[in-house]
Design a protein around this motif. Sequence first.
Motif, PDB file in Angstrom:
ATOM      1  N   GLY A 155       0.828  -1.191   0.000  1.00  0.00           N
ATOM      2  CA  GLY A 155       0.000   0.000   0.000  1.00  0.00           C
ATOM      3  C   GLY A 155       0.861   1.238   0.000  1.00  0.00           C
ATOM      4  N   SER A 156       0.199   2.402  -0.171  1.00  0.00           N
ATOM      5  CA  SER A 156       0.927   3.660  -0.172  1.00  0.00           C
ATOM      6  C   SER A 156       0.015   4.789   0.278  1.00  0.00           C
ATOM      7  N   PHE A 157       0.656   5.835   0.798  1.00  0.00           N
ATOM      8  CA  PHE A 157      -0.071   7.028   1.222  1.00  0.00           C
ATOM      9  C   PHE A 157       0.754   8.235   0.839  1.00  0.00           C
TER      10      PHE A 157
ATOM     11  N   ALA B  95     -13.058   4.182  -3.126  1.00  0.00           N
ATOM     12  CA  ALA B  95     -13.468   3.063  -3.975  1.00  0.00           C
ATOM     13  C   ALA B  95     -12.949   1.790  -3.333  1.00  0.00           C
ATOM     14  N   ALA B  96     -13.849   0.858  -3.010  1.00  0.00           N
ATOM     15  CA  ALA B  96     -13.446  -0.362  -2.313  1.00  0.00           C
ATOM     16  C   ALA B  96     -14.455  -1.457  -2.607  1.00  0.00           C
ATOM     17  N   THR B  97     -14.274  -2.588  -1.927  1.00  0.00           N
ATOM     18  CA  THR B  97     -15.145  -3.740  -2.095  1.00  0.00           C
ATOM     19  C   THR B  97     -15.619  -4.220  -0.736  1.00  0.00           C
ATOM     20  N   ASP B  98     -16.920  -4.467  -0.609  1.00  0.00           N
ATOM     21  CA  ASP B  98     -17.483  -5.009   0.623  1.00  0.00           C
ATOM     22  C   ASP B  98     -16.966  -6.426   0.805  1.00  0.00           C
ATOM     23  N   THR B  99     -16.184  -6.656   1.875  1.00  0.00           N
ATOM     24  CA  THR B  99     -15.572  -7.973   2.080  1.00  0.00           C
ATOM     25  C   THR B  99     -16.589  -9.040   2.432  1.00  0.00           C
ATOM     26  N   THR B 100     -17.819  -8.641   2.819  1.00  0.00           N
ATOM     27  CA  THR B 100     -18.852  -9.623   3.152  1.00  0.00           C
ATOM     28  C   THR B 100     -19.625 -10.073   1.917  1.00  0.00           C
TER      29      THR B 100
ATOM     30  N   PRO C 165      -8.852  -4.552  -2.976  1.00  0.00           N
ATOM     31  CA  PRO C 165      -8.203  -3.235  -3.063  1.00  0.00           C
ATOM     32  C   PRO C 165      -9.057  -2.128  -2.443  1.00  0.00           C
ATOM     33  N   LEU C 166      -8.369  -1.139  -1.921  1.00  0.00           N
ATOM     34  CA  LEU C 166      -9.006   0.044  -1.361  1.00  0.00           C
ATOM     35  C   LEU C 166      -8.266   1.263  -1.878  1.00  0.00           C
ATOM     36  N   LYS C 167      -9.040   2.212  -2.406  1.00  0.00           N
ATOM     37  CA  LYS C 167      -8.460   3.461  -2.883  1.00  0.00           C
ATOM     38  C   LYS C 167      -9.198   4.625  -2.239  1.00  0.00           C
TER      39      LYS C 167
ATOM     40  N   PHE D 110      -4.515  14.349  -0.801  1.00  0.00           N
ATOM     41  CA  PHE D 110      -4.017  13.112  -0.203  1.00  0.00           C
ATOM     42  C   PHE D 110      -4.513  11.935  -1.018  1.00  0.00           C
ATOM     43  N   ASP D 111      -3.759  10.832  -0.950  1.00  0.00           N
ATOM     44  CA  ASP D 111      -4.067   9.648  -1.752  1.00  0.00           C
ATOM     45  C   ASP D 111      -3.624   8.407  -0.993  1.00  0.00           C
ATOM     46  N   LEU D 112      -4.502   7.423  -0.890  1.00  0.00           N
ATOM     47  CA  LEU D 112      -4.201   6.180  -0.184  1.00  0.00           C
ATOM     48  C   LEU D 112      -4.612   4.998  -1.036  1.00  0.00           C
ATOM     49  N   THR D 113      -3.720   4.037  -1.169  1.00  0.00           N
ATOM     50  CA  THR D 113      -4.046   2.748  -1.784  1.00  0.00           C
ATOM     51  C   THR D 113      -3.624   1.658  -0.822  1.00  0.00           C
TER      52      THR D 113
END
Length: 623
Positions: A229-231, A321-326, A286-288, A276-279
């Motif tokens: 990941g990165s920030f 932008a992400a994905t529901d892990t459930t 993935p989470l952005k 700011f930017d986070l991956t």
Amino acid sequence: MTVNSLDRQARSRDAESVHLQKGSIMSKAQTAALATAFALTAPALWADVTPQEVWDSWQEGGQGRTITAANEETVGDSLIVTGINTVIAGEDGDTSILISEVRFNDTGDGTVAVVFPDSFPVLITPPMDPVTMQQEEVTLTLKMPGHSIIASGTPDALSYQTDFPSIDASATVPNDDGAGTVAIGATLTGATGTYLVQAGEVGTNMTHDYRAKTVDVKISTSGATDGDGSFALSLTDLGGGLELTGLPADGGADFQLALNQGMTMDLNASYGIGSFDLTATDQGTPLKLNGTLGGGDLVASFTASLFRYQTNAKALALNIAATDTTTGDPFTLSATLASTASSAEISGTDWTDTEDFNAALKRGVTVSASAALGPAMVDFVSGQAAPKTSLITSIGSVETRFAMKAAQMDYDLSAKALKFSAAVPDMPVPEGSVDLTELAVTFAMPLTASDKPAPFNLLLKIVDLDVVEALWAQIDPTGQLPHDPATLILNTKGTATLTQDLADESVMDGAPPGLLNSLDLTQLLIRLAGAEVTALGGFTFDNSDTTTFPGMPLPTGKLDIKALGLNALADKLVAMGLVPEDEVMTGRMMLSMFANSNPATDEITSTLEFKDKGFFANGARLQ
């Protein structure tokens, strides 16, 4: 001895000889004038500082810091210090910071240039980890090409003027889970500042201000068990300052004790536009996250009896932008906020000691806070393919205020122009929205036990609550009811005598905390589906009599009630099949005992009164 030090001695002797001549050639008035002039000009004559004096001031340490060196060497007008080790004491152990070399150069004008290498490593050794019993050393690489640090003043009042065209700091450390590494980097450009340290009446006084054109921070992980990941954070136009008086030599001194001994602190900070930017990864998905900042500022101050701060920020934006892990469904969320502000103040003796909050209030500590935000919106979308779930929330403004002291607590909340809309494919109403013009909650209440009544009040406002026609269609498909917005306003005030402190958790045993002395209903307004109810009245209570009306103190007072359109609403609910007709008839018969009706205007009025230890409805005694 250098030429500069000889020159300083000569100037000091010249000044002294002038001073000694005053008795033979001047009048008393002239003597006084010369003495005054000498006193004013002497600091300027003595305001030279040597490389050794600057280095000595570093070694004086204080505030839990100790600085030593492996070697000192004077070469010409320069003092070269190598192997500088700074040890900072902490609760969990000491942290050491090792710098290879610093030069203190005499500039020839009474100032000293403090020169670091353009690029050099800094070895940081933190306290030992209590679990692994290891010390993870960190090597920080600093690059400061073309920097300027000028020390001036006197040993007792050293001032630094700094100018850094750029500062670049970078380090690589092991990841927390032991797998992979974390790379950390920060870059500042156009960084300037001033820094003054001098002895005060109590402790040390410090004044510091800084400016920077840009700052960029980057953090990245590689080889981590839970994924890389990165920030990144970028800001422009940084600025700020710090003014601190009475800083104790012991860096581990109790904060409140230091304040009581005279320490004060004032600080401010500001920033311009930024981003700011986070991956990252969350359970393999993935989470952005990214966003922008429009600028903001912070002001805070500390004294023995006061803490105060205020913050402001504007033009905030966030995207996720992400994905529901459930469920495995992807989702996006975007939010914007035009402006936000907050403030707080704590005052009183030993204001930092709030472990026993009730005791703090009783010794005079007061707390107040406020917050406000401007137009804001949140947009959420989820789903693999159309039709997707969509939720949108917006608000025009929110303001809130809170205050607490020994006698009373106050709270206000006001929100305007609220809107919530949703599109959920699996719901009976796939799309719908709710609008609310205003939501307000205000209350004030006593906190401390007393033998005298204390005031309280409560206000609740829900103004113009409106729902989309699609929701009305589920309740009223034929459109028999008016679909006007609904409103509820409840405004009360009164007095009560507390028998225990509400802020003292140790005495909260479930029993009533006090006695109700009076209650006034200054406004009641209910508007719904074409009907309207209003009420106004007030009561006093005799707490010595709880037998006339068992379980409650004896009331005295009256309540006037007025209703419009209730009969029409009841008839429509029967026609719609929502309410059985016999229940409506029973309700009207019971209502006739307490109210007067005017069928022509569909108006119902009633006066309910407690007097002479009885209960009356429209003048007729019912109990």
